[in-house]
Write an enzyme that holds these catalytic residues in place. Structure first.
Site, PDB file in Angstrom:
ATOM      1  N   CYS A 100       4.735 -10.038  -2.924  1.00  0.00           N
ATOM      2  CA  CYS A 100       4.548  -9.686  -4.227  1.00  0.00           C
ATOM      3  C   CYS A 100       3.847 -10.899  -5.077  1.00  0.00           C
ATOM      4  O   CYS A 100       2.545 -10.861  -4.816  1.00  0.00           O
ATOM      5  CB  CYS A 100       5.899  -9.392  -4.847  1.00  0.00           C
ATOM      6  SG  CYS A 100       5.870  -8.039  -6.158  1.00  0.00           S
ATOM      7  N   HIS A 134       7.890  -5.361  -0.904  1.00  0.00           N
ATOM      8  CA  HIS A 134       8.960  -6.282  -0.323  1.00  0.00           C
ATOM      9  C   HIS A 134       9.591  -6.005   0.890  1.00  0.00           C
ATOM     10  O   HIS A 134      10.532  -5.370   0.938  1.00  0.00           O
ATOM     11  CB  HIS A 134      10.137  -6.294  -1.477  1.00  0.00           C
ATOM     12  CG  HIS A 134       9.867  -6.824  -2.854  1.00  0.00           C
ATOM     13  ND1 HIS A 134       9.712  -8.148  -3.328  1.00  0.00           N
ATOM     14  CD2 HIS A 134       8.861  -6.591  -3.946  1.00  0.00           C
ATOM     15  CE1 HIS A 134       9.323  -8.516  -4.433  1.00  0.00           C
ATOM     16  NE2 HIS A 134       8.694  -7.327  -4.695  1.00  0.00           N
ATOM     17  N   GLU A 153      11.242  -8.103   2.753  1.00  0.00           N
ATOM     18  CA  GLU A 153      12.335  -8.968   2.714  1.00  0.00           C
ATOM     19  C   GLU A 153      13.801  -7.997   2.240  1.00  0.00           C
ATOM     20  O   GLU A 153      14.851  -8.470   2.870  1.00  0.00           O
ATOM     21  CB  GLU A 153      12.461 -10.197   1.809  1.00  0.00           C
ATOM     22  CG  GLU A 153      12.598 -10.070   0.335  1.00  0.00           C
ATOM     23  CD  GLU A 153      11.852  -9.372  -0.527  1.00  0.00           C
ATOM     24  OE1 GLU A 153      10.661  -8.927   0.074  1.00  0.00           O
ATOM     25  OE2 GLU A 153      11.923  -9.153  -1.583  1.00  0.00           O
TER      26      GLU A 153
HETATM   27  N1  LIG Z   1       5.393 -10.716 -11.653  1.00  0.00           N
HETATM   28  C1  LIG Z   1       4.328 -10.048 -10.775  1.00  0.00           C
HETATM   29  C2  LIG Z   1       5.002  -9.854  -9.277  1.00  0.00           C
HETATM   30  C3  LIG Z   1       6.147  -9.098  -9.468  1.00  0.00           C
HETATM   31  C4  LIG Z   1       7.224  -9.547  -8.055  1.00  0.00           C
HETATM   32  O1  LIG Z   1       7.125 -10.588  -7.448  1.00  0.00           O
HETATM   33  N2  LIG Z   1       8.228  -8.679  -8.109  1.00  0.00           N
HETATM   34  C5  LIG Z   1       9.311  -8.960  -7.666  1.00  0.00           C
HETATM   35  C6  LIG Z   1      10.201  -9.647  -8.466  1.00  0.00           C
HETATM   36  C7  LIG Z   1      11.874  -9.738  -8.016  1.00  0.00           C
HETATM   37  C8  LIG Z   1      12.038 -10.102  -6.581  1.00  0.00           C
HETATM   38  O2  LIG Z   1      11.592 -11.130  -6.128  1.00  0.00           O
HETATM   39  O3  LIG Z   1      12.156  -9.268  -5.703  1.00  0.00           O
HETATM   40  C9  LIG Z   1       4.091  -8.733 -11.098  1.00  0.00           C
HETATM   41  O4  LIG Z   1       4.826  -7.939 -12.133  1.00  0.00           O
HETATM   42  O5  LIG Z   1       3.162  -8.156 -10.511  1.00  0.00           O
END
Ligand SMILES: N[C@@H](CCC(=O)NCCCC(=O)O)C(=O)O
Length: 248
Positions: free
Chosen positions: A111, A218, A220
């Site tokens: 992400c 995600h 994970e």
């Molecule tokens: N802020 C960026 C990346 C979004 C992101 O990493 N979301 C996951 C947040 C929660 C987690 O760590 O699971 C965007 O909005 O594109």
């Protein structure tokens, strides 16, 4: 038996109206552990990060997601008023990504981490994908974590790519929790997956000497319950173990 050390760069957030904390989401830590690694949280030291010394301590690096956005000046875009940024994290991860790939350290980006790798190699981002004609809304929906991390859309894997091999096919359903996305893919990167609206959802670093994969979704999240997620972390963990053995 010693486990390969997987470095996890932290976010630096002002919390409780009191002070800065350096932190990482626990599901990333657990997934790094599940990959067979020993997670090692790396503080967001920014420009003072001793890159070579950090790389001497790790057998792989996991660049995690975060609700914060990369500061747009890193990819030549205008500042967004009121945006949630994390300059210390940017100043730590962007040079660390370049140094890690150059040193042949295994890298997995998720992400925000996916977006960081694209920016680190000269790519750019859409600030708000959902406001760009032709693209869907990739932000999370629902109230509970289970709802937010539920499968949200399909992705199509590029034939012959790493993800097709790991998935054992050309499609998968993935979750989606991002407002930003790849606008220009950096020249050093090879697309590995696309969303139905054409947004790049995964890439690899074309000439990397070790595992170097990044995904916008995600894996994970409850990674043991999803074959592709498990395959991604197993492959990453194996690459980290290989570096550990080579350094022994
Ligand atoms: N802020 C960026 C990346 C979004 C992101 O990493 N979301 C996951 C947040 C929660 C987690 O760590 O699971 C965007 O909005 O594109």
């Amino acid at each position: 038996m010693k486990r390969p050390v997987i470095g996890i760069p932290c976010c630096r957030w002002w919390l409780k109206e009191s002070q800065f904390f350096h932190l990482a989401g626990e599901k990333y830590i657990r997934a790094a552990e599940g990959a067979g690694g020993l997670p090692l949280l790396l503080p967001a030291l920014g420009e003072t990060t001793p890159l070579e010394q950090v790389l001497s301590l790790v057998d792989g690096l996991l660049f995690t997601g975060s609700p914060s956005n990369i500061e747009p000046h890193h990819y030549g875009a205008a500042r967004v008023a009121g945006d949630f940024n994390d300059p210390a994290r940017d100043a730590t991860t962007l040079p660390l990504i370049r140094a890690a790939i150059a040193a042949g350290v295994p890298v997995l980006g998720i992400c925000r981490g996916f977006q960081e790798i694209n920016v680190a190699f000269g790519g750019s981002l859409y600030a708000r994908v959902h406001e760009v004609d032709g693209f869907a809304d990739h932000r999370d929906r629902g109230e509970t974590l289970a709802e937010q991390y539920a499968p949200a859309h399909p992705v199509s894997f590029v034939p012959g790519g790493v993800l097709e091999r790991l998935a054992g096919g050309l499609r998968a359903q993935v979750n989606s929790l991002h407002g930003q996305g790849v606008e220009r893919l950096a020249p050093a990167l090879e697309a590995e997956a696309h969303a139905p609206d054409g947004l790049v959802e995964a890439f690899r670093v074309r000439d990397a000497r070790a595992f170097a994969l990044a995904v916008q979704w995600h894996p994970e999240w409850q990674f043991r319950d999803d074959p592709l997620s498990l395959a991604i972390f197993k492959a990453f963990g194996a690459a980290c173990a290989e570096r550990q053995a080579a350094r022994a």
